[in-house]
Scaffold this motif. Structure first.
Motif, PDB file in Angstrom:
ATOM      1  N   THR A 143       0.833  -1.200   0.000  1.00 23.74           N
ATOM      2  CA  THR A 143       0.000   0.000   0.000  1.00 23.74           C
ATOM      3  C   THR A 143       0.868   1.250   0.000  1.00 23.74           C
ATOM      4  O   THR A 143       2.010   1.247   0.468  1.00 23.74           O
ATOM      5  CB  THR A 143      -0.924   0.044   1.229  1.00 23.74           C
ATOM      6  N   ASP A 145       0.551   5.604   0.836  1.00 17.46           N
ATOM      7  CA  ASP A 145      -0.214   6.732   1.379  1.00 17.46           C
ATOM      8  C   ASP A 145       0.506   8.017   1.010  1.00 17.46           C
ATOM      9  O   ASP A 145       1.744   8.093   1.070  1.00 17.46           O
ATOM     10  CB  ASP A 145      -0.344   6.629   2.900  1.00 17.46           C
ATOM     11  N   ARG A 255      -1.194   5.183  -6.187  1.00 18.50           N
ATOM     12  CA  ARG A 255      -1.966   6.016  -5.260  1.00 18.50           C
ATOM     13  C   ARG A 255      -2.102   7.412  -5.840  1.00 18.50           C
ATOM     14  O   ARG A 255      -1.176   7.930  -6.451  1.00 18.50           O
ATOM     15  CB  ARG A 255      -1.259   6.103  -3.897  1.00 18.50           C
TER      16      ARG A 255
END
Length: 288
Positions: A143, A145, A255
Motif C-alpha cells: 500500500t 499513502d 496512489r
C-alpha cells in the motif's frame, strides 16, 4: 551432539547443524525404507521422482513419476502430510501424475525445506521427499499513502508565481521499487517534481526501499513545484494532485493524493495531518 547420533553429555549445547543432520538422516532412512518396500512389492505404488535432490517452487508444475498409479482419479496425493491434492492434468496415467500448480504449504522459508509427498490408491501407498521453495518475488505489492505536509502558507498565490508543495509518500511494500511521479493541476498549470535545489527531477521518478518495519513503512519526500501562468485572473481555481505509480505493478500498486484547491489571489491550502510518525525520509532520486 558433535557427530551423527553420538550421545551428548548433560548440559552440552545442541547446535542447529547437529539437529538438522539428524533430521536429514531421518528423511534418508524413511526414503530407503520406501525404496525397499517398492522393490519387495512390485505390484505396489512406487514414486521415482521427485526425490530429495529435486528443488521445486510453490505455484509451479509438479510431475510425480512412478508406478501403479492406475487411473489418476483413484489417487490421493498428500503434500507435507496436510495439503491434499485431487486434481490431475491431462497426460496423467499409470506412471505419471501431473499437478498444474504446487499448492501453498505453511512454514516454507525463502530458503525452502524438505517436504514429504505421499501417493496412495488401491495398490497401496508410497512416500518421497523433495525440497520446496517459495516463489521469487517479481513484482512489488502493498500500500501507498500520500500526505501534503507543506505549502506556501501565509502567502497569496499570484499569477506568474511559482510555488512549492511538499508531499510525504509512505510505502508499506514487499520489495524495493521505482515509482513514477505525476503531479497535475486540472487547469493545465505547470506542475513538476523538483529536488532540494529546485531543479527538475529527471526522470520524474522516486526510488522507495522495502521497509525494515512493515507497520511504519518507508517514507520519502516529494517536492512539487507549481507555476501559475501570467495573466491568470484572480479567483481562478486549480485542483492539485500527485499520482505515484509502481513501475512494475502499475495496475496493483498506485496512489492518487487528495485533490487540493489552489485559488489565484488567495492563500494556499493548509497542510494535511500526518497522523502516524514518520520513518526514514529520502529525497526523490532514482537508484540504479
Amino acid at each position: 551432539m558433535p557427530n551423527g547420533s553420538n550421545h551428548v553429555q548433560p548440559g552440552a549445547i545442541i547446535r542447529a547443524e547437529d539437529w538438522n543432520r539428524l533430521v536429514d538422516q531421518y528423511h534418508d532412512i524413511e526414503r530407503r525404507l520406501s525404496d525397499i518396500e517398492q522393490v519387495t512389492n512390485p505390484r505396489g505404488v512406487a514414486i521415482y521422482r521427485p526425490d530429495p535432490s529435486d528443488s521445486l517452487v510453490i505455484g509451479t508444475e509438479l510431475r510425480i513419476v512412478g508406478r501403479n498409479f492406475g487411473l489418476p482419479s483413484q489417487n490421493n496425493v498428500l503434500l507435507d502430510r496436510s495439503v491434499r491434492i485431487g486434481a490431475f492434468g491431462a497426460g496423467s496415467n499409470d506412471n505419471l501424475l501431473i499437478i498444474a500448480s504446487i499448492p501453498n504449504v505453511g512454514n516454507v522459508s525463502e530458503d525452502g525445506r524438505l517436504v514429504p509427498l505421499t501417493v496412495s490408491n488401491l495398490f497401496g501407498s508410497a512416500t518421497t521427499w523433495f525440497h520446496l521453495r517459495q516463489p521469487e518475488l517479481t513484482i512489488p505489492t502493498g500500500t501507498l499513502d500520500i500526505t501534503l505536509v507543506a505549502t506556501p502558507e501565509g502567502e497569496r498565490l499570484a499569477a506568474g508565481g511559482t510555488y512549492l508543495f511538499e508531499y510525504r509518500v509512505r510505502a508499506r511494500t514487499s520489495m524495493d521499487e521505482i515509482y513514477a511521479l505525476s503531479p497535475r493541476v486540472d487547469t493545465d498549470w505547470s506542475a513538476r517534481v523538483v529536488d532540494d535545489s529546485g531543479a527538475p527531477v529527471e526522470p520524474q521518478e522516486v526510488f522507495i526501499a522495502q521497509p525494515e518495519d512493515a507497520a511504519r513503512g518507508t517514507v520519502v519526500t516529494v517536492r512539487v513545484e507549481v507555476m501559475i501562468p501570467a495573466g491568470t485572473p484572480d479567483g481562478t481555481i486549480g485542483e492539485l494532485v500527485l499520482n505515484v505509480t509502481s513501475k512494475r505493478n502499475p495496475e496493483g500498486l498506485f496512489r492518487r493524493s487528495n485533490a487540493r484547491a489552489i485559488e489565484v489571489g488567495e492563500e494556499a491550502p493548509p497542510p494535511e495531518s500526518l497522523g502516524l510518525s514518520l520513518g526514514s525520509v529520502f529525497a526523490p532520486a532514482r537508484r540504479d
